[in-house]
Design an enzyme around this catalytic site. Structure first.
Site, short mmCIF file in Angstrom:
data_model
loop_
_atom_site.label_atom_id
_atom_site.label_comp_id
_atom_site.label_asym_id
_atom_site.label_seq_id
_atom_site.Cartn_x
_atom_site.Cartn_y
_atom_site.Cartn_z
N GLY A 209 -27.13 -26.36 -3.39
CA GLY A 209 -28.54 -26.70 -3.31
C GLY A 209 -29.10 -27.29 -4.59
O GLY A 209 -28.34 -27.73 -5.45
N GLU A 234 -23.59 -29.79 7.08
CA GLU A 234 -24.10 -28.66 6.31
C GLU A 234 -24.08 -28.97 4.81
O GLU A 234 -23.05 -29.35 4.26
CB GLU A 234 -23.25 -27.41 6.60
N LEU A 235 -25.22 -28.80 4.16
CA LEU A 235 -25.39 -29.22 2.76
C LEU A 235 -24.38 -28.52 1.83
O LEU A 235 -24.26 -27.30 1.84
CB LEU A 235 -26.82 -28.90 2.30
N ASP A 236 -23.67 -29.33 1.03
CA ASP A 236 -22.74 -28.81 0.01
C ASP A 236 -21.66 -27.89 0.58
O ASP A 236 -21.12 -27.04 -0.14
CB ASP A 236 -23.52 -28.05 -1.09
N ALA A 237 -21.36 -28.02 1.86
CA ALA A 237 -20.39 -27.13 2.49
C ALA A 237 -19.16 -27.87 3.03
O ALA A 237 -18.30 -27.29 3.67
CB ALA A 237 -21.05 -26.34 3.61
#
Lengths: 292, 292, 292, 292
Positions: A209, A234-237
C-alpha cells in the site's frame, strides 16, 4: 535468401506441464531431430511425483526466423502428449516496452540507460505519464521515444485507460510501471495479464500500500527493500519476480530511506524487466519460476 | 590495593535526554575533570530542534571499579540539569545470560560457541527449556552450565513462569529466547522489560506469528530473513535490534528455507545479544538506537 | 543583513592529532562557548595510548557563513595545544567537481543523475575527456555543463595536463576519474593530492592494473568488485575509500563481468564521492577513516 | 530382496566433454530408456562452437543401488561416442570426510554441527590434527569420531604424511583442511587430487600466503573475505569453489578482522564441502563449474 535461410539464430522454448517421466527426453530428441543444438537448458519440478514441471531451453538453429512456424507445427503433437503449456520465441526479436511513470525519474532513467548501454536488450516504444514532468528527461535522450501525457483523475480514469490502450496498440510485449502512482483497473490488468511489471518500494509483503518508507521508518526496521512483481487485480499481491534490500540505521530519516531505496528500486526493477525480456520467467500459480 | 585502585578500567556512560545545546560539552568536561579519557563516543539526535538525544561514551579511568559509585554521585547533578536517563557500566563486568530454548539447537550452539571463542564476552549462567532434548548439547560443553527443564502447558504456564523466575534469580542481565517456542505472559515480560531478546524467523513485520517459513514459501518471496527484537506484550512487535536476509529461489522447499534460515537466525541473534552485552542499544520509543 | 547574520548554518570541523585526554572536552567546550550546537559527532582513535585521534563534528551556528573566519582564528590556539591538523567547512557551500572520462558513460551518468536528484549535493563544474564520445551525454542534460576534449598521447601528455590544469582553474574541490583511461603524471597527482578519486574495476589489491575483468575471469573468482580510492603516484595503490562486490558464476563471460561490474563501479564511486563532498573522509597514512 | 530391487533411489550422472549437438538428447534418451525419471538437470557450455560441455543430472530409478554397475556398462558406449569424462553416483551413499585441523575450532565446529543437523549429508570419519588441542571438542560430540594427533615438523613431515595416509585409508571421499596450518607435500596433494578442499582466510587472489588479516588491515580494505578452493601443488592457487566477504571499517583491529572473518570462513567452507558432497562441482581447467 538461401544464405539468410541458413543464418543460425537463437531460439527459446518455454514449457510448463504436469511432471512425469520422459519429458526431457522427448523435448531434447525433438530439438535434435530439427537440427537444433541446445545452448542452455534449465528445468524445475515442484515434485517429481505429481508436481508441475517447468523448462526453458535455448537452442541454436540454422534459419530459425523462417523455421519457427514449422517448429511450432511439428512440436504441437509432442506438447499435446504431455499436456504442455508452451511457446517458442526468437531471442533476436527485440521486445517492445511501454514505460508508465509519474514524477519520479530514477526507475525510468535506469531503463533508458540499460537499453542504451545494451545491458537490457529491448526497445522502449513509448513512455506514458499522468504528468508532463519527465518529458524533457525522455526527449533529451534524443532517440525519439515518444512521451505521452495522459492525466488521470477518479472521474476520467476509464477514459484515460482507453486512451492508454490506444497508445499501447497491439504490439507491446511488456508494460513497466516505473513508479507509476496510479492504480490500474481490473479491466486494464486483465487485458495485459502477466505483461505488467510493477516496482513496489518495500520488501513485500511488508508495507504494502501507500507510503512504505514512512511505514518502515515508523516500525524501525534495519533493512529496507523493493519488490518487482506482476500486477494482478489485488494491489501489491501479484507474483513476486525479484526483491532486494539495503541496510539502514537509526540515523536515517524517511528522506534518507527514500534516497537509499531509490537505488534498490531501480536495480530490482531492471533485473525483473531483463528476465521478462529474456523469457526467463514462468508462472506457477501466484509464484514465479525464474531461470536467471 | 593501591595498585588495584590505580588499575585502569574501561567504563561506559549511556545517556538519553531531550536535545539542546551543551550536552556533549557538559559530559565530556565532566569525564575530563574526573581524569577519564574518552576512548570512543557515539551520539544521535532525532532532531536538534526539540528532538531526543542519545549518547554512548566509552572511557578509560584509573581505578574505575572502585570509583563507579563516586562517578555516579558526581554525575547526578549534570544529569538532572539536562533531564537525562543515564547509566554507567563497567565494561569489564561480565554480563550473565539466561538462554531459553525448546528443541532447535542452532541458536543455542551459536551462543555457546561465541562465548567460548570469546567473540561474545558474556557468561551463560543457565539454560531453561520446556524439553529435555538439548540437555546433552549443553552438558557436552563441560563447563557446567546448568540445564533446567520446565515443562509448559496452558494449564501450568503460570506455575512454570514462577519456577523460571526462581531459577533466574535476581542477577540475570539478559534473557535470550533462542527459538523458545512458548509465549511469555505479560507479567513475565514486564518484569524483565528490555531485558528479553527474541529471534523471530522472518523479516518482520512480514510473516509475524507461527510458521513464517511456510508463509514465506506460500507467498513466493525471493529473500527470507530473521529479526532479533526486544520482547514486549504484543507478539513479534517489540523494538527491532537487528535483521538480515538470504536469497532463496523457486527451487527451495519449505525445508530448504528452514535450513537456509537457521544460518541467518543464529547470526542475527548473536549480533543482537553482543550489542546488548556491550551496552550498544538504547531505546527510542518502540525503536532502537544501535551504536554498533 | 542582520537577519542574514543570524541565519543558522551547519558547519563541520575535522580534526586529526595525536590521541591524549581532553581533546573532546576542549573541542566541545569551544563549540559550546561559540554558541554552536553539536548536531552530529564521530570520533576514532587508533590507540588511546599513543595512537592517532580523528574527529568530525557537525554543528549548527547562527550566522555561520560570516563567522567562519572568526571561528578559525579562535580555534587556532586550541588546535596548537593538541598539535591538530584541522579544518572548518560550511556544509552549505556546494563543492565543485571536475569529472574526467574516456568512453564509458555509466559512472559519469551516475554522478549526473545523483547531482540532479539531489542525492549528491555538489556541482559538476566541467567534464574533461580524451574523447569526444560523451559530449552529447553531457549536453543532453541541458544544464550547461561544459565538456572539454583534451586528447592525450604519450608525446602530448605533458601539454595535455597543462591544458587540463588550465581548465580546472583554482577552485575545483575534487577531481573524479570516472573510468578515465589515462594515467596521470606524478606532478599532476601531487598538485591535487587527496583531491583525486579514481574508480578501479576490481576488488583491490586483487587485479590491479589493466583488464581486471579479464584477470578475474581467468582466475575463476566467484565475486567481482570495484574499489574507489584516492589517487597517488603508485598505480591503484592509494588509500581505499569504498569497495563492493557482486556474485558471479561459471556462466558469466568476460562481457557479463563487465556488465555486472558496471553496476558496482557506479555505486561504489558515487558513495565515495558523496563521502568526500560531505567531508566524511580523513586520511590515516595510506588508509582512510570514513565517518559514513 | 525383490522389494529392495524395486526401491527407488536417486542417482547422479556427471558429464564433461567437448560440446557438440545431440549430447542432451542422447543422455536424456538413455536415462528414459533405463526407466529413470530426470528429477533435476543442469548444464553449461563454455562455447557451443568448440567449447566444453558440462552436465549434472539427478534422476530417480527403481532399484538404483543394484542397477548402477549395469547402468555404467550400458552408458559406456554413449560416453565413448561423445568423448565424455563421466561418472554415476548414488545420492544415498553417505560420503566419508577427513577433517584436518590445527588450533582454530570454528570451521571444525561448523562441519560437526551441519553434519549433526543434517544440513550437511556426510559422515566425518576422522579428524587429524598436528595439535592435541581440539580433541575434547571432537569427543564432546560423543558420536565417537576418532581424533588423531600427528605432529608435524620440517624434519618429520614426510613421516607424518605417511602416517596421515595410513589413517585415511582407502575410502575417504574428501579431505577438508579446516584451518589446518601445515602445507601438504606435492606427493600428498597429487594422491588426493581434487579431493582436498582448503579454506583460505582472504578473498583470493588478494592476500595469498600467511597472515592475510594482517595484510588486509595494512592495506586498509573495506571488505574482508574467505575462499574455499581445491588444493593444488601451488599454494592458494587451486580452483576456487566459493568466496564471500563481510564489511569492515577503520574501527576494526586485526583481531576484529579475525573475529569477523571466522564467520565468513566457516560459512564459505561449509557451502563448498556441501557442494562437493552433493556432486555439484565439475572442474574446468583451474576453474570450477558449480551447479549450486
Amino acid at each position: 535468401m538461401t544464405a539468410e535461410r541458413q543464418r543460425t539464430g537463437i531460439g527459446r522454448l518455454l514449457i510448463s506441464c504436469p511432471d512425469r517421466p520422459g519429458i526431457v527426453a522427448a523435448v531434447s530428441r525433438f530439438l535434435f531431430e530439427q537440427g537444433a543444438n541446445i545452448v542452455h537448458s534449465d528445468q524445475h519440478s515442484t515434485d517429481p511425483e505429481g508436481g508441475r514441471f517447468f523448462m526453458r531451453v535455448e537452442f541454436a538453429l540454422a534459419g530459425l526466423a523462417q523455421r519457427l512456424p514449422e517448429l511450432e507445427r511439428r512440436f504441437a503433437p509432442v506438447a499435446r502428449r504431455f499436456g504442455m503449456e508452451w511457446r517458442f520465441s526468437d531471442a533476436e526479436r527485440v521486445k517492445r516496452l511501454a514505460v508508465f511513470v509519474s514524477k519520479a525519474e530514477h526507475c525510468l532513467l535506469e531503463l533508458l540507460w540499460r537499453v542504451r548501454s545494451g545491458d537490457l536488450r529491448a526497445e522502449i516504444a513509448l513512455v506514458i505519464s499522468n504528468h508532463p514532468l519527465l518529458r524533457e528527461t525522455v526527449e533529451c535522450w534524443g532517440n525519439g521515444i515518444p512521451y505521452h501525457v495522459v492525466p488521470v483523475t477518479p472521474e476520467t480514469k476509464a477514459e484515460a485507460e482507453r486512451r492508454q490502450m490506444e497508445l499501447l496498440g497491439d504490439d507491446i510485449d511488456l508494460i513497466v510501471l516505473a513508479r507509476y502512482m496510479q492504480i490500474l483497473s481490473p479491466a486494464f490488468v486483465s487485458r495485459y495479464r502477466n505483461r505488467i511489471i510493477n516496482i513496489h518500494h518495500s520488501f513485500l509483503p511488508a508495507f504494502a500500500g501507500p507510503n512504505p518508507y514512512e511505514q518502515a521508518f515508523a516500525r524501525g526496521v534495519k533493512l529496507i527493500g523493493a519488490t518487482a512483481h506482476y500486477v494482478t487485480e489485488e494491489l501489491d499481491a501479484g507474483p513476486i519476480i525479484e526483491q532486494d534490500v539495503a541496510r539502514v540505521t537509526h540515523r536515517d530519516s524517511v528522506e534518507d530511506l527514500r534516497r537509499i531505496g531509490r537505488q534498490i528500486e531501480r536495480a530490482v526493477l531492471a533485473r525483473a524487466v531483463a528476465w521478462h525480456v529474456e523469457d526467463r520467467i514462468l508462472l506457477n500459480g501466484n509464484k514465479t519460476v525464474v531461470f536467471a
